[in-house]
Design a protein around this motif. Structure first.
Motif, PDB file in Angstrom:
ATOM      1  N   ILE A   1     -17.722  16.468  21.947  1.00  0.00           N
ATOM      2  CA  ILE A   1     -16.836  17.304  21.127  1.00  0.00           C
ATOM      3  C   ILE A   1     -16.684  18.636  21.852  1.00  0.00           C
ATOM      4  CG2 ILE A   1     -18.694  18.250  19.689  1.00  0.00           C
ATOM      5  CD1 ILE A   1     -15.245  17.291  18.341  1.00  0.00           C
ATOM      6  N   GLY A   2     -15.485  19.162  21.916  1.00  0.00           N
ATOM      7  CA  GLY A   2     -15.275  20.431  22.611  1.00  0.00           C
ATOM      8  C   GLY A   2     -15.593  20.299  24.084  1.00  0.00           C
ATOM      9  N   GLY A   3     -16.486  21.163  24.575  1.00  0.00           N
ATOM     10  CA  GLY A   3     -16.826  21.145  25.985  1.00  0.00           C
ATOM     11  C   GLY A   3     -17.496  19.862  26.423  1.00  0.00           C
TER      12      GLY A   3
ATOM     13  N   MET B   1     -10.257  26.222  26.872  1.00  0.00           N
ATOM     14  CA  MET B   1     -10.651  26.235  25.465  1.00  0.00           C
ATOM     15  C   MET B   1     -12.030  26.847  25.233  1.00  0.00           C
ATOM     16  SD  MET B   1     -10.931  23.017  22.825  1.00  0.00           S
ATOM     17  CE  MET B   1     -12.176  22.203  23.819  1.00  0.00           C
ATOM     18  N   CYS B   2     -13.021  26.399  26.005  1.00  0.00           N
ATOM     19  CA  CYS B   2     -14.410  26.798  25.726  1.00  0.00           C
ATOM     20  C   CYS B   2     -14.793  28.128  26.353  1.00  0.00           C
ATOM     21  CB  CYS B   2     -15.369  25.710  26.207  1.00  0.00           C
ATOM     22  SG  CYS B   2     -15.131  24.126  25.396  1.00  0.00           S
ATOM     23  N   TYR B   3     -14.143  28.496  27.420  1.00  0.00           N
ATOM     24  CA  TYR B   3     -14.481  29.755  28.084  1.00  0.00           C
ATOM     25  C   TYR B   3     -13.495  30.861  27.709  1.00  0.00           C
ATOM     26  CZ  TYR B   3     -18.054  27.304  30.729  1.00  0.00           C
ATOM     27  OH  TYR B   3     -19.174  26.585  31.075  1.00  0.00           O
ATOM     28  N   TRP B   4     -12.218  30.706  28.079  1.00  0.00           N
ATOM     29  CA  TRP B   4     -11.282  31.802  27.806  1.00  0.00           C
ATOM     30  C   TRP B   4     -11.034  31.986  26.312  1.00  0.00           C
ATOM     31  CZ3 TRP B   4      -7.147  34.204  31.193  1.00  0.00           C
ATOM     32  CH2 TRP B   4      -7.664  34.440  32.467  1.00  0.00           C
ATOM     33  N   GLU B   5     -10.855  30.906  25.580  1.00  0.00           N
ATOM     34  CA  GLU B   5     -10.568  31.058  24.155  1.00  0.00           C
ATOM     35  C   GLU B   5     -11.825  31.344  23.348  1.00  0.00           C
ATOM     36  OE1 GLU B   5      -6.399  28.622  23.777  1.00  0.00           O
ATOM     37  OE2 GLU B   5      -8.186  27.621  23.050  1.00  0.00           O
ATOM     38  N   GLU B   6     -12.841  30.515  23.478  1.00  0.00           N
ATOM     39  CA  GLU B   6     -14.038  30.697  22.659  1.00  0.00           C
ATOM     40  C   GLU B   6     -14.872  31.905  23.084  1.00  0.00           C
ATOM     41  OE1 GLU B   6     -18.273  28.460  21.899  1.00  0.00           O
ATOM     42  OE2 GLU B   6     -16.489  27.195  22.065  1.00  0.00           O
TER      43      GLU B   6
ATOM     44  N   ASN C   1     -13.661  43.549  30.407  1.00  0.00           N
ATOM     45  CA  ASN C   1     -13.222  43.628  29.010  1.00  0.00           C
ATOM     46  C   ASN C   1     -14.314  44.102  28.058  1.00  0.00           C
ATOM     47  OD1 ASN C   1     -10.608  42.860  29.572  1.00  0.00           O
ATOM     48  ND2 ASN C   1     -10.919  40.699  29.089  1.00  0.00           N
ATOM     49  N   CYS C   2     -15.510  44.361  28.603  1.00  0.00           N
ATOM     50  CA  CYS C   2     -16.636  44.821  27.774  1.00  0.00           C
ATOM     51  C   CYS C   2     -16.839  43.898  26.569  1.00  0.00           C
ATOM     52  CB  CYS C   2     -16.420  46.268  27.309  1.00  0.00           C
ATOM     53  SG  CYS C   2     -16.239  47.436  28.657  1.00  0.00           S
ATOM     54  N   HIS C   3     -16.768  42.609  26.847  1.00  0.00           N
ATOM     55  CA  HIS C   3     -16.850  41.604  25.779  1.00  0.00           C
ATOM     56  C   HIS C   3     -17.895  40.565  26.150  1.00  0.00           C
ATOM     57  CE1 HIS C   3     -15.518  38.865  22.591  1.00  0.00           C
ATOM     58  NE2 HIS C   3     -15.590  37.907  23.504  1.00  0.00           N
ATOM     59  N   PRO C   4     -19.117  40.685  25.643  1.00  0.00           N
ATOM     60  CA  PRO C   4     -20.156  39.695  25.953  1.00  0.00           C
ATOM     61  C   PRO C   4     -19.728  38.291  25.549  1.00  0.00           C
ATOM     62  CG  PRO C   4     -21.105  41.627  24.903  1.00  0.00           C
ATOM     63  CD  PRO C   4     -19.624  41.768  24.782  1.00  0.00           C
ATOM     64  N   MET C   5     -19.926  37.343  26.441  1.00  0.00           N
ATOM     65  CA  MET C   5     -19.470  35.978  26.202  1.00  0.00           C
ATOM     66  C   MET C   5     -20.252  35.266  25.106  1.00  0.00           C
ATOM     67  SD  MET C   5     -18.807  34.899  30.184  1.00  0.00           S
ATOM     68  CE  MET C   5     -18.374  33.193  29.828  1.00  0.00           C
ATOM     69  N   GLU C   6     -21.372  35.824  24.696  1.00  0.00           N
ATOM     70  CA  GLU C   6     -22.183  35.188  23.656  1.00  0.00           C
ATOM     71  C   GLU C   6     -21.642  35.426  22.245  1.00  0.00           C
ATOM     72  OE1 GLU C   6     -24.381  36.011  27.287  1.00  0.00           O
ATOM     73  OE2 GLU C   6     -23.368  37.363  25.895  1.00  0.00           O
ATOM     74  N   ILE C   7     -20.748  36.411  22.091  1.00  0.00           N
ATOM     75  CA  ILE C   7     -20.270  36.791  20.755  1.00  0.00           C
ATOM     76  C   ILE C   7     -19.249  35.779  20.239  1.00  0.00           C
ATOM     77  CG2 ILE C   7     -19.008  38.535  19.429  1.00  0.00           C
ATOM     78  CD1 ILE C   7     -20.116  40.639  21.286  1.00  0.00           C
ATOM     79  N   ARG C   8     -19.372  35.424  18.978  1.00  0.00           N
ATOM     80  CA  ARG C   8     -18.386  34.570  18.324  1.00  0.00           C
ATOM     81  C   ARG C   8     -17.924  35.247  17.027  1.00  0.00           C
ATOM     82  NH1 ARG C   8     -19.431  32.951  22.520  1.00  0.00           N
ATOM     83  NH2 ARG C   8     -19.985  30.850  23.239  1.00  0.00           N
ATOM     84  N   ARG C   9     -16.676  35.066  16.677  1.00  0.00           N
ATOM     85  CA  ARG C   9     -16.170  35.568  15.392  1.00  0.00           C
ATOM     86  C   ARG C   9     -16.347  34.539  14.280  1.00  0.00           C
ATOM     87  NH1 ARG C   9     -10.369  38.184  17.091  1.00  0.00           N
ATOM     88  NH2 ARG C   9     -10.267  36.243  18.262  1.00  0.00           N
TER      89      ARG C   9
END
Length: 331
Positions: free
Chosen positions: A43-45, A215-220, A316-324
């Motif tokens: 599923i997903g990645g 999907m899993c990297y740029w979007e998520e 982008n000062c956006h840690p990749m671990e963060i999810r909304r």
């Protein structure tokens, strides 16, 4: 280099390759009993990894091999998953609801299950014949299982030589790709850090990783909108939406699908001034025999995108671990 740990990467790849000592005896025994078909579940990645493994296998085997999306399987079922099916899947957390339910369903259908679980979930362990717990390198783990089956069917006679070659040189080759692509990756990240929509194109064993990267990297992980399209389908719709300024990245592999992506590469300059080509053939991969380069094209381009990701994250000062929303809300 930003967030680059050479020795850790070397140990990770070599440790994954060493898993063949667990994978091979299990698959050899299962093969002796007889296998009707093979299903790679995800599923997903993990579904993306399943797709590219199937793409790799279908070049060599006449056996029925398919990728199954876990969410669709628990909803619609698949009567091909039954006694005699070897079902192989990978999960990082071991807690993805769709995976848990799908594995339960496949177990009830008497499939033989091989699981690669980064986190050895006790419940999922009970539902499989073999559970291997080792972090990361998902695509390599699935390909090793696939190649062993091809070898047992006498459809991959280069198996021993191929993996001896990988044991000696793969880790350092991938380290070299990350090192040599870092400056390119930084410039790419600077150029595209504010894209409102980015198109990613790939084929063959690159298609699954292309789909996953969008999907899993740029979007998520980066929260940046993308569309992914296979090279073979690019000329059946997507080409009409590409203009001079449209951001497009084309991944080119060295497997049998290469002509599909080269066709896109030849066309893009006619309509677009904002495209990038990431070609696995551009990296020397010292020690890797030419005939085996195509089997690892997806790992090569993944090494490049690893570097893009760390620079994009920093810019982008956006840690990749963060999810909304993912695992944050009920859905």
């Amino acid at each position: 280099m930003l967030k680059f740990q050479e020795e850790s990467l070397r140990q990770s790849v070599n440790g994954a390759l060493a898993l063949r000592h667990q994978i091979n005896p299990f698959l050899d025994a299962i093969f002796e009993k007889g296998i009707t078909n093979i299903c790679f579940l995800g599923i997903g990645g993990t579904y993306a990894s399943a797709m590219q493994t199937v793409s790799h296998m279908k070049e060599f085997t006449s056996m029925e091999v398919f990728a199954e999306n876990a969410a669709e399987y628990i909803t619609t079922g698949n009567r091909r998953i039954m006694d005699g099916t070897l079902l192989i899947y990978s999960s990082v957390t071991g807690s993805t609801p769709e995976i848990v339910k799908a594995v339960e369903k496949a177990h009830a259908a008497h499939a033989t299950i091989l699981a690669f679980l980064d986190n050895p979930n006790p419940h999922l362990r009970e539902l499989c014949e073999l559970c291997i717990s080792y972090p990361q390198n998902e695509q390599l783990k699935l390909f090793m299982a696939a190649d062993r089956i091809l070898f047992l069917r006498h459809e991959f006679d280069c198996y021993d030589d191929c993996y001896e070659n990988f044991d000696c040189y793969l880790a350092d080759a991938l380290i070299s790709v990350e090192q040599s692509s870092d400056s390119f990756a930084q410039e790419f990240a600077k150029k595209h850090c504010n894209d409102t929509l980015h198109y990613f194109v790939g084929a063959g064993n690159q298609w699954g990783s292309t789909y996953s990267y969008g999907m899993c990297y740029w979007e998520e992980m980066h929260w940046m909108a993308t569309k992914t399209v296979s090279s073979g389908e690019f000329f059946h719709g997507t080409l009409e939406i590409i203009s001079r300024d449209t951001p497009v990245t084309l991944f080119i592999s060295e497997d049998a699908s290469r002509p599909l992506s080269l066709r896109v590469a030849a066309f893009l300059p006619k309509i677009c001034a904002n495209y990038t080509i990431i070609d696995a053939a551009d990296y020397p991969l010292i020690g890797i025999k030419p005939q085996y380069r195509g089997f690892i094209s997806h790992l090569v381009t993944h090494a490049v995108t690893n570097r893009i990701d760390v620079h994009l994250e920093a810019i982008n000062c956006h840690p990749m671990e963060i999810r909304r929303y993912y695992r944050c809300l009920e859905y």
